[in-house]
Scaffold this motif. Sequence first.
Motif, mmCIF file in Angstrom:
data_model
loop_
_atom_site.group_PDB
_atom_site.id
_atom_site.type_symbol
_atom_site.label_atom_id
_atom_site.label_comp_id
_atom_site.label_asym_id
_atom_site.label_seq_id
_atom_site.Cartn_x
_atom_site.Cartn_y
_atom_site.Cartn_z
ATOM 1 N N LEU A 16 -3.215 0.567 14.117
ATOM 2 C CA LEU A 16 -4.331 -0.748 14.049
ATOM 3 C C LEU A 16 -4.760 -0.972 15.501
ATOM 4 O O LEU A 16 -5.805 -1.444 15.777
ATOM 5 C CB LEU A 16 -3.580 -1.900 13.492
ATOM 6 N N LEU A 17 -4.194 -0.397 16.611
ATOM 7 C CA LEU A 17 -4.402 -0.960 17.906
ATOM 8 C C LEU A 17 -4.876 0.164 18.828
ATOM 9 O O LEU A 17 -5.693 0.062 19.707
ATOM 10 C CB LEU A 17 -3.356 -1.861 18.506
ATOM 11 N N ALA A 18 -4.295 1.414 18.749
ATOM 12 C CA ALA A 18 -4.571 2.543 19.341
ATOM 13 C C ALA A 18 -5.952 3.321 18.984
ATOM 14 O O ALA A 18 -6.169 3.037 17.857
ATOM 15 C CB ALA A 18 -3.380 3.647 19.381
ATOM 16 N N THR A 19 -6.417 3.947 19.864
ATOM 17 C CA THR A 19 -7.608 4.819 19.616
ATOM 18 C C THR A 19 -7.315 6.047 19.037
ATOM 19 O O THR A 19 -6.494 6.851 19.624
ATOM 20 C CB THR A 19 -8.631 5.231 20.771
ATOM 21 N N SER A 54 -10.775 2.067 4.454
ATOM 22 C CA SER A 54 -9.882 2.998 3.435
ATOM 23 C C SER A 54 -8.898 3.952 4.038
ATOM 24 O O SER A 54 -7.737 3.888 3.456
ATOM 25 C CB SER A 54 -11.157 3.843 2.771
ATOM 26 N N GLU A 55 -9.281 4.391 5.267
ATOM 27 C CA GLU A 55 -8.317 5.321 5.918
ATOM 28 C C GLU A 55 -7.082 4.280 6.347
ATOM 29 O O GLU A 55 -6.008 4.830 6.598
ATOM 30 C CB GLU A 55 -8.914 6.110 6.863
ATOM 31 N N ILE A 56 -7.261 3.420 6.862
ATOM 32 C CA ILE A 56 -6.319 2.352 7.420
ATOM 33 C C ILE A 56 -5.290 2.264 5.990
ATOM 34 O O ILE A 56 -4.088 2.161 6.363
ATOM 35 C CB ILE A 56 -6.672 1.021 7.854
ATOM 36 N N CYS A 57 -5.762 1.747 5.129
ATOM 37 C CA CYS A 57 -5.060 1.614 3.707
ATOM 38 C C CYS A 57 -4.166 2.818 3.435
ATOM 39 O O CYS A 57 -3.259 2.524 3.172
ATOM 40 C CB CYS A 57 -5.929 1.088 2.800
ATOM 41 N N TYR A 111 -3.715 -3.513 5.892
ATOM 42 C CA TYR A 111 -2.546 -2.495 6.169
ATOM 43 C C TYR A 111 -1.354 -3.021 5.648
ATOM 44 O O TYR A 111 -0.277 -2.151 4.946
ATOM 45 C CB TYR A 111 -2.601 -2.430 7.905
ATOM 46 N N GLY A 112 -1.177 -4.495 5.785
ATOM 47 C CA GLY A 112 0.272 -4.878 5.267
ATOM 48 C C GLY A 112 0.362 -4.918 3.902
ATOM 49 O O GLY A 112 1.385 -4.552 3.388
ATOM 50 N N GLY A 113 -0.677 -5.141 3.078
ATOM 51 C CA GLY A 113 -0.820 -5.045 1.743
ATOM 52 C C GLY A 113 -0.701 -3.684 1.212
ATOM 53 O O GLY A 113 0.184 -3.457 0.296
ATOM 54 N N SER A 114 -1.320 -2.727 1.753
ATOM 55 C CA SER A 114 -1.039 -1.375 1.315
ATOM 56 C C SER A 114 0.328 -0.681 1.818
ATOM 57 O O SER A 114 0.741 -0.061 0.777
ATOM 58 C CB SER A 114 -2.102 -0.438 2.279
ATOM 59 N N PHE A 115 0.743 -1.136 2.651
ATOM 60 C CA PHE A 115 2.265 -0.881 3.062
ATOM 61 C C PHE A 115 3.136 -1.146 2.160
ATOM 62 O O PHE A 115 4.175 -0.245 1.633
ATOM 63 C CB PHE A 115 2.618 -1.181 4.321
ATOM 64 N N GLY A 116 3.052 -2.478 1.501
ATOM 65 C CA GLY A 116 3.767 -3.023 0.398
ATOM 66 C C GLY A 116 3.757 -2.090 -0.899
ATOM 67 O O GLY A 116 4.612 -1.763 -1.469
ATOM 68 N N LEU A 117 2.534 -1.812 -1.169
ATOM 69 C CA LEU A 117 2.272 -0.969 -2.258
ATOM 70 C C LEU A 117 2.996 0.544 -2.265
ATOM 71 O O LEU A 117 3.278 1.113 -2.986
ATOM 72 C CB LEU A 117 0.517 -0.678 -2.635
#
Length: 206
Positions: A16-19, A54-57, A111-117
Amino acid sequence: MLDRLIIEFDKGLRTLLATPAGQRPYPGAALPETLTEKQDKRHAAALMRVNHTSEICAQAIYSGQAISVRRPETAATLRATAQQGAEHLAWCEKRIKELGSHTSLLNPLFYGGSFGLGLLAGALGDRWSLGFAAETERQAGNQLARHLETLNADDQKSRTIISQIQADAAGHAQQAATQGATGLPLPLKAGIRILSNIMTTTTYHL
């Protein structure tokens, strides 16, 4: 388990934070910029922002799955897929900046929701987890195909990036199927599609 959670939490922060960085060359790097109209640039940037999220997810889903799957070879496949997805993140972010826009403000939420999935999918078993990954990649490929239909025909830089990500997504889906992915029931496929549509609609604007 705690150690793995800490590792994946650190990965999440860096996602989320790094390049992001990639090993493969940036697709279309040698191609000239052809977009001149503000409307075309704004649309292309919005589509690339959707692809970035989409890639974050995907990164979050694979991180969650890597914690809860059982077979080492399944975890290794998911990690390799996530590593290639990190390249996609880098490409999308670079293109977004070239077009003078920004990544989605909603990335932490997705990101948080996808991690849970991902955690849930992995806990259901490796075959289900691979099935979830395969279906996610197939639907991502369909989304990318729609993007190619709406992009300005002259925007070869964006088209080259999207086409490469689309090819990679097809490869990931095939790899998951080869390793024994279970086909998901129609209601679950529909649920993934609905969540994807929510993400697409919101991140296009935000």
